[in-house]
Design a protein around this motif. Sequence first.
Motif, PDB file in Angstrom:
ATOM      1  N   VAL A  68       0.949  -1.198   0.013  1.00 22.22           N
ATOM      2  CA  VAL A  68      -0.144  -0.219   0.123  1.00 22.22           C
ATOM      3  C   VAL A  68       0.920   1.241  -0.028  1.00 22.22           C
ATOM      4  CG1 VAL A  68      -1.770   1.224   1.377  1.00 22.22           C
ATOM      5  CG2 VAL A  68      -1.764  -1.266   1.282  1.00 22.22           C
ATOM      6  N   MET A  69       0.614   2.158  -0.682  1.00 22.83           N
ATOM      7  CA  MET A  69       1.334   3.359  -0.943  1.00 22.83           C
ATOM      8  C   MET A  69       1.034   4.248   0.231  1.00 22.83           C
ATOM      9  SD  MET A  69       3.083   3.747  -3.667  1.00 22.83           S
ATOM     10  CE  MET A  69       3.490   5.620  -3.734  1.00 22.83           C
ATOM     11  N   VAL A  70       2.042   4.956   1.018  1.00 25.20           N
ATOM     12  CA  VAL A  70       1.768   5.613   2.026  1.00 25.20           C
ATOM     13  C   VAL A  70       2.632   7.160   1.683  1.00 25.20           C
ATOM     14  CG1 VAL A  70       1.899   3.839   3.740  1.00 25.20           C
ATOM     15  CG2 VAL A  70       4.088   4.837   3.021  1.00 25.20           C
ATOM     16  N   GLU A  71       1.989   8.092   2.277  1.00 24.36           N
ATOM     17  CA  GLU A  71       2.284   9.647   1.693  1.00 24.36           C
ATOM     18  C   GLU A  71       2.645  10.513   3.073  1.00 24.36           C
ATOM     19  OE1 GLU A  71      -0.812  10.948  -0.429  1.00 24.36           O
ATOM     20  OE2 GLU A  71      -0.604   9.336  -2.005  1.00 24.36           O
ATOM     21  N   SER A  72       2.274   9.924   4.321  1.00 21.32           N
ATOM     22  CA  SER A  72       2.459  10.829   5.563  1.00 21.32           C
ATOM     23  C   SER A  72       4.146  11.028   5.827  1.00 21.32           C
ATOM     24  CB  SER A  72       1.889  10.219   6.596  1.00 21.32           C
ATOM     25  OG  SER A  72       2.344  10.980   7.681  1.00 21.32           O
ATOM     26  N   LEU A  73       4.492  12.360   6.203  1.00 22.14           N
ATOM     27  CA  LEU A  73       5.730  12.608   6.651  1.00 22.14           C
ATOM     28  C   LEU A  73       6.502  11.777   7.854  1.00 22.14           C
ATOM     29  CD1 LEU A  73       5.945  16.513   6.403  1.00 22.14           C
ATOM     30  CD2 LEU A  73       6.801  14.857   4.843  1.00 22.14           C
TER      31      LEU A  73
END
Length: 485
Positions: free
Chosen positions: A355-360
């Motif tokens: 799953v793609m994650v985008e959080s810093l």
Amino acid sequence: MAIISFDLMTALPEIVLACLAMALLMLGVFRGDGSAPAILGLSVASLVIVFFMISLGGRATADAFGGMFVLDRYGDFMKSLVLLGAIVTLIMSRRYCEDEQMQRFEYPVLALFATLGMLMMVSANDLISLYVGLELQSLSLYVIAAIRRDNLRSTEAGLKYFVLGALSSGMLLYGSSMIYGFAGTTSFPALAGVFTSAPHGEAPPFGLIVGLVFLIAGLAFKISAVPFHMWTPDVYEGAPTPVTAFFATAPKVAAMALLVRVMMGPFGDLVAQWQQIVVFVSIASMLVGAFAAIAQTNIKRLMAYSSIGHIGYALIGLAAGTEEGVRGVIVYMTIYIVMNLGTFGCILCMRRTGVMVESLEDLKGLSKTNPMMALPLLIFMFSMAGIPPLAGFLAKFYVFMAAIDAGLYTLAVIGVLTSVVGAFYYLRIVKFMYFDEGGEPFDGPIGRDMALVLVGTSAVILLLFAVPGPILDGAAAAAASLLAG
């Protein structure tokens, strides 16, 4: 016949790209989505062919199609950057399309048509050809933004981009009609002649200045400059990540190239009238890019505000209104596209359990779990912050020096101060990676194509300061070619 043959040869790379794009479209229609991987590979090959046709052609300056299409070294340099951005983003999207079930043949074909529109924009020599190229690019990008029809965020991004893009197109058309009404022509050389032949000291018609303001507003939307930036964070976040990488690179370079050509070409004698507008847009973009990004927790939204800030820095060179300023813009956009390609390559590698994650927050401890990914991202963040001796420092140095030489001291000082503020959120990412305790590692391996992109872009950012000659010489020749025309 000879004139037609000359016109076709002058625009041969664009014609070849158009034919290849239509051929791949028909191939996809007859073979269905099962042909998507093959069409993606053929699309990359098509762009590589056109790239070599332009970058190795050694073509002479010429006009074609009744002066509506111009061929010069400036155009060839900027087209090479556009094609480079398109090639790398399509390469980076291969694995994403496989993992996210986004295997649609329309995606690479639309990317080809968008790139064709960008090439036409860069060579536009008339307000009509400018609009045709701009709309070919925009219509393709509207669909690409919403390519994942089953994803609410992607659909929302496409709709927002379409609605606001339609507004900007209307503003640009209104400005073009005002300019035509008061100047009596849409041709860039003819417009330049109108202002050159005007009596010394006589102010241009007020209606023409109004038209120029609307024209700048329409183009400012395409480069996501403040106050026409409102679409950028939402579209960057909602669109599929490879599409966001595409938006952040090739279209920005093409739109900036077009804006510089319009301002320095037909309206080059009206610097006093448009300089204050560009200065305002530049300062506003730098301030919003620096301060709005601080509160972001999503790395794609952060990159959206980062791109707004970088456009503000590039506009400093245009505000100078000189050949050195144009050279600064070209150098800045060259380094900008490399930094963004590398950064989005890292973002595309941010995947946990498929799953793609985008959080810093997901970057915490990356130096321990995946040091070979943390190092390139460190290089890109330092470069974007403008820390020497990386290429990002070189980019800012040339636009700041152009502003100082033009007497725009306040603009240069604001640029330096906003760079300091912007460094905060770039260095915060470095802090997350190297000084915080992390969670689970990202999925691996990243793949050979992505590794090649990260190594190549990192090498350019690291080595450009030591060997800047090819970029600086090419940018100088391109700027001289633009102003000579």
